[in-house]
Design a protein around this motif. Structure first.
Motif, PDB file in Angstrom:
ATOM      1  N   LEU A  43      13.155  58.433  -6.051  1.00 47.11           N
ATOM      2  CA  LEU A  43      12.818  57.551  -6.568  1.00 47.11           C
ATOM      3  C   LEU A  43      14.052  56.391  -6.680  1.00 47.11           C
ATOM      4  CD1 LEU A  43      10.426  56.188  -8.916  1.00 47.11           C
ATOM      5  CD2 LEU A  43       9.703  56.179  -6.410  1.00 47.11           C
ATOM      6  N   ASP A  44      15.245  56.128  -5.776  1.00 48.45           N
ATOM      7  CA  ASP A  44      16.552  56.317  -5.248  1.00 48.45           C
ATOM      8  C   ASP A  44      16.532  54.846  -6.183  1.00 48.45           C
ATOM      9  OD1 ASP A  44      17.164  58.574  -4.055  1.00 48.45           O
ATOM     10  OD2 ASP A  44      17.110  57.599  -2.147  1.00 48.45           O
ATOM     11  N   GLY A  45      17.464  54.809  -7.255  1.00 42.40           N
ATOM     12  CA  GLY A  45      17.824  53.472  -7.839  1.00 42.40           C
ATOM     13  C   GLY A  45      17.174  53.555  -8.499  1.00 42.40           C
ATOM     14  N   TYR A  46      16.079  54.287  -9.049  1.00 43.56           N
ATOM     15  CA  TYR A  46      14.944  53.830 -10.297  1.00 43.56           C
ATOM     16  C   TYR A  46      14.938  55.069 -11.282  1.00 43.56           C
ATOM     17  CZ  TYR A  46      13.468  49.897  -7.018  1.00 43.56           C
ATOM     18  OH  TYR A  46      13.246  49.176  -6.262  1.00 43.56           O
ATOM     19  N   ARG A  47      14.695  55.111 -12.784  1.00 45.54           N
ATOM     20  CA  ARG A  47      14.284  56.011 -13.437  1.00 45.54           C
ATOM     21  C   ARG A  47      13.298  56.251 -14.076  1.00 45.54           C
ATOM     22  NH1 ARG A  47      19.453  54.717 -16.638  1.00 45.54           N
ATOM     23  NH2 ARG A  47      18.131  52.835 -18.180  1.00 45.54           N
ATOM     24  N   VAL A  48      12.406  57.584 -14.477  1.00 47.94           N
ATOM     25  CA  VAL A  48      11.396  57.035 -15.458  1.00 47.94           C
ATOM     26  C   VAL A  48      11.760  57.329 -16.752  1.00 47.94           C
ATOM     27  CG1 VAL A  48       9.177  58.902 -16.072  1.00 47.94           C
ATOM     28  CG2 VAL A  48       9.786  58.788 -13.841  1.00 47.94           C
ATOM     29  N   LYS A  49      11.143  56.297 -17.374  1.00 42.18           N
ATOM     30  CA  LYS A  49      11.313  55.336 -18.971  1.00 42.18           C
ATOM     31  C   LYS A  49      10.071  56.370 -19.318  1.00 42.18           C
ATOM     32  CE  LYS A  49      10.637  51.344 -20.291  1.00 42.18           C
ATOM     33  NZ  LYS A  49      10.151  49.708 -19.614  1.00 42.18           N
ATOM     34  N   HIS A  50       9.400  55.814 -19.489  1.00 37.89           N
ATOM     35  CA  HIS A  50       7.911  57.102 -19.913  1.00 37.89           C
ATOM     36  C   HIS A  50       7.273  57.511 -18.389  1.00 37.89           C
ATOM     37  CE1 HIS A  50       4.554  57.840 -22.443  1.00 37.89           C
ATOM     38  NE2 HIS A  50       4.920  57.160 -23.594  1.00 37.89           N
ATOM     39  N   ALA A  51       6.663  59.164 -19.220  1.00 46.39           N
ATOM     40  CA  ALA A  51       5.764  59.219 -18.288  1.00 46.39           C
ATOM     41  C   ALA A  51       4.227  59.705 -19.676  1.00 46.39           C
ATOM     42  CB  ALA A  51       6.393  60.641 -18.109  1.00 46.39           C
ATOM     43  N   GLY A  52       3.663  59.610 -18.661  1.00 51.59           N
ATOM     44  CA  GLY A  52       1.685  60.741 -19.391  1.00 51.59           C
ATOM     45  C   GLY A  52       1.341  60.336 -18.532  1.00 51.59           C
ATOM     46  N   PHE A  53       0.279  61.356 -18.837  1.00 53.70           N
ATOM     47  CA  PHE A  53      -1.555  61.897 -17.931  1.00 53.70           C
ATOM     48  C   PHE A  53      -2.540  60.504 -20.002  1.00 53.70           C
ATOM     49  CE2 PHE A  53       1.738  65.364 -17.270  1.00 53.70           C
ATOM     50  CZ  PHE A  53       0.725  65.347 -16.029  1.00 53.70           C
ATOM     51  N   LYS A  54      -3.469  60.727 -18.246  1.00 52.83           N
ATOM     52  CA  LYS A  54      -4.668  60.338 -19.002  1.00 52.83           C
ATOM     53  C   LYS A  54      -5.516  60.671 -18.094  1.00 52.83           C
ATOM     54  CE  LYS A  54      -7.276  55.738 -18.387  1.00 52.83           C
ATOM     55  NZ  LYS A  54      -7.490  54.307 -17.993  1.00 52.83           N
ATOM     56  N   THR A  55      -6.561  60.869 -18.709  1.00 51.94           N
ATOM     57  CA  THR A  55      -8.253  62.053 -18.080  1.00 51.94           C
ATOM     58  C   THR A  55      -9.281  60.838 -17.768  1.00 51.94           C
ATOM     59  OG1 THR A  55      -8.096  62.958 -19.995  1.00 51.94           O
ATOM     60  CG2 THR A  55      -6.730  64.508 -18.794  1.00 51.94           C
ATOM     61  N   ASP A  56      -9.750  61.177 -17.000  1.00 56.66           N
ATOM     62  CA  ASP A  56     -11.245  60.256 -16.518  1.00 56.66           C
ATOM     63  C   ASP A  56     -11.683  61.095 -16.067  1.00 56.66           C
ATOM     64  OD1 ASP A  56      -9.912  60.290 -14.183  1.00 56.66           O
ATOM     65  OD2 ASP A  56      -9.405  57.762 -14.170  1.00 56.66           O
ATOM     66  N   ALA A  57     -12.873  60.734 -15.640  1.00 55.88           N
ATOM     67  CA  ALA A  57     -13.822  60.841 -15.244  1.00 55.88           C
ATOM     68  C   ALA A  57     -13.597  61.972 -13.504  1.00 55.88           C
ATOM     69  CB  ALA A  57     -14.963  60.205 -15.224  1.00 55.88           C
ATOM     70  N   GLU A  58     -12.921  61.321 -12.617  1.00 52.22           N
ATOM     71  CA  GLU A  58     -12.687  62.145 -11.288  1.00 52.22           C
ATOM     72  C   GLU A  58     -11.473  62.500 -11.448  1.00 52.22           C
ATOM     73  OE1 GLU A  58      -9.673  58.722  -9.681  1.00 52.22           O
ATOM     74  OE2 GLU A  58     -11.719  57.791 -10.234  1.00 52.22           O
ATOM     75  N   ALA A  59     -10.046  62.251 -11.620  1.00 56.33           N
ATOM     76  CA  ALA A  59      -8.691  63.773 -11.731  1.00 56.33           C
ATOM     77  C   ALA A  59      -8.598  63.099 -12.539  1.00 56.33           C
ATOM     78  CB  ALA A  59      -8.593  63.303 -10.532  1.00 56.33           C
ATOM     79  N   PRO A  60      -7.531  64.253 -13.769  1.00 56.44           N
ATOM     80  CA  PRO A  60      -6.306  63.723 -14.437  1.00 56.44           C
ATOM     81  C   PRO A  60      -5.727  62.823 -13.306  1.00 56.44           C
ATOM     82  CG  PRO A  60      -6.127  65.841 -14.082  1.00 56.44           C
ATOM     83  CD  PRO A  60      -7.306  65.277 -12.732  1.00 56.44           C
ATOM     84  N   ARG A  61      -5.558  62.096 -14.331  1.00 52.20           N
ATOM     85  CA  ARG A  61      -3.651  60.793 -13.783  1.00 52.20           C
ATOM     86  C   ARG A  61      -2.690  60.985 -14.714  1.00 52.20           C
ATOM     87  NH1 ARG A  61      -3.906  57.066 -10.290  1.00 52.20           N
ATOM     88  NH2 ARG A  61      -6.943  57.026  -9.987  1.00 52.20           N
ATOM     89  N   LEU A  62      -1.795  61.222 -13.928  1.00 53.80           N
ATOM     90  CA  LEU A  62      -0.301  60.646 -14.288  1.00 53.80           C
ATOM     91  C   LEU A  62      -0.172  59.937 -14.443  1.00 53.80           C
ATOM     92  CD1 LEU A  62       2.395  61.924 -15.404  1.00 53.80           C
ATOM     93  CD2 LEU A  62       2.936  62.622 -13.501  1.00 53.80           C
ATOM     94  N   TRP A  63       0.807  59.089 -15.138  1.00 51.96           N
ATOM     95  CA  TRP A  63       1.083  57.310 -15.611  1.00 51.96           C
ATOM     96  C   TRP A  63       2.798  57.690 -16.025  1.00 51.96           C
ATOM     97  CZ3 TRP A  63      -1.266  53.032 -14.431  1.00 51.96           C
ATOM     98  CH2 TRP A  63      -2.574  53.162 -14.425  1.00 51.96           C
ATOM     99  N   ASN A  64       3.669  56.671 -15.174  1.00 54.30           N
ATOM    100  CA  ASN A  64       5.055  57.408 -15.356  1.00 54.30           C
ATOM    101  C   ASN A  64       5.562  55.576 -14.999  1.00 54.30           C
ATOM    102  OD1 ASN A  64       5.716  59.888 -15.048  1.00 54.30           O
ATOM    103  ND2 ASN A  64       4.592  59.506 -12.601  1.00 54.30           N
TER     104      ASN A  64
END
Length: 147
Positions: A13-34
């Motif tokens: 992501l040009d001009g942006y940065r990740v402030k926080h990253a985390g995982f959330k697991t639900d019924a369908e598939a794990p999701r990575l939140w950034n």
């Protein structure tokens, strides 16, 4: 290298940065939140006329789906600002990784559009975990940009 820098480079992501990253697991598939933020910008671009302004009216958190990373779906969260522009009035800021009013990033839209060229739209929608309408709009946007 710090983990936030690694995620910022992976997501490209040009001009942006990740402030926080985390995982959330639900019924369908794990999701990575950034949680994404702009890098060192105090003035924002108007979504209408592309002029820079520093007058922020309010802030709202918005999410976009991005290209999956392995078996994990990726979601970007960003504090989207509504600006008071002198020319346009009140408009949302222009962001670099997605189109206005879109719920997917440009990279995911491009990948869905490419897949729609070689398979039915319904199959591309299932493959990327989006609705048929979202896949159809992604295909239309891809063809409009390409042609």
């Amino acid at each position: 290298m710090r983990i936030r820098q690694v995620w910022s480079r992976i997501l490209d992501l040009d001009g942006y940065r990740v402030k926080h990253a985390g995982f959330k697991t639900d019924a369908e598939a794990p999701r990575l939140w950034n949680d994404v933020e702009r890098r060192g910008v105090k003035r924002y671009r108007c979504g209408g006329c592309n002029e820079r302004t520093g007058r922020v009216r309010d802030i709202k958190t918005r999410t976009w789906d991005d290209l999956p990373w392995g078996a994990n779906r990726v979601t970007l969260r960003y504090q989207l600002r509504r600006l008071s522009c002198r020319r346009c009035g009140i408009r949302t800021e222009r962001i670099g990784f997605a189109d206005p009013k879109a719920r997917v990033t440009r990279l995911l839209r491009q990948q869905i559009g490419l897949d729609c060229q070689s398979m039915p739209v319904s199959h591309a929608a299932v493959r990327h975990g989006v609705s048929w309408g979202k896949a159809r709009r992604a295909e239309y946007g891809f063809l409009k940009e390409w042609g």
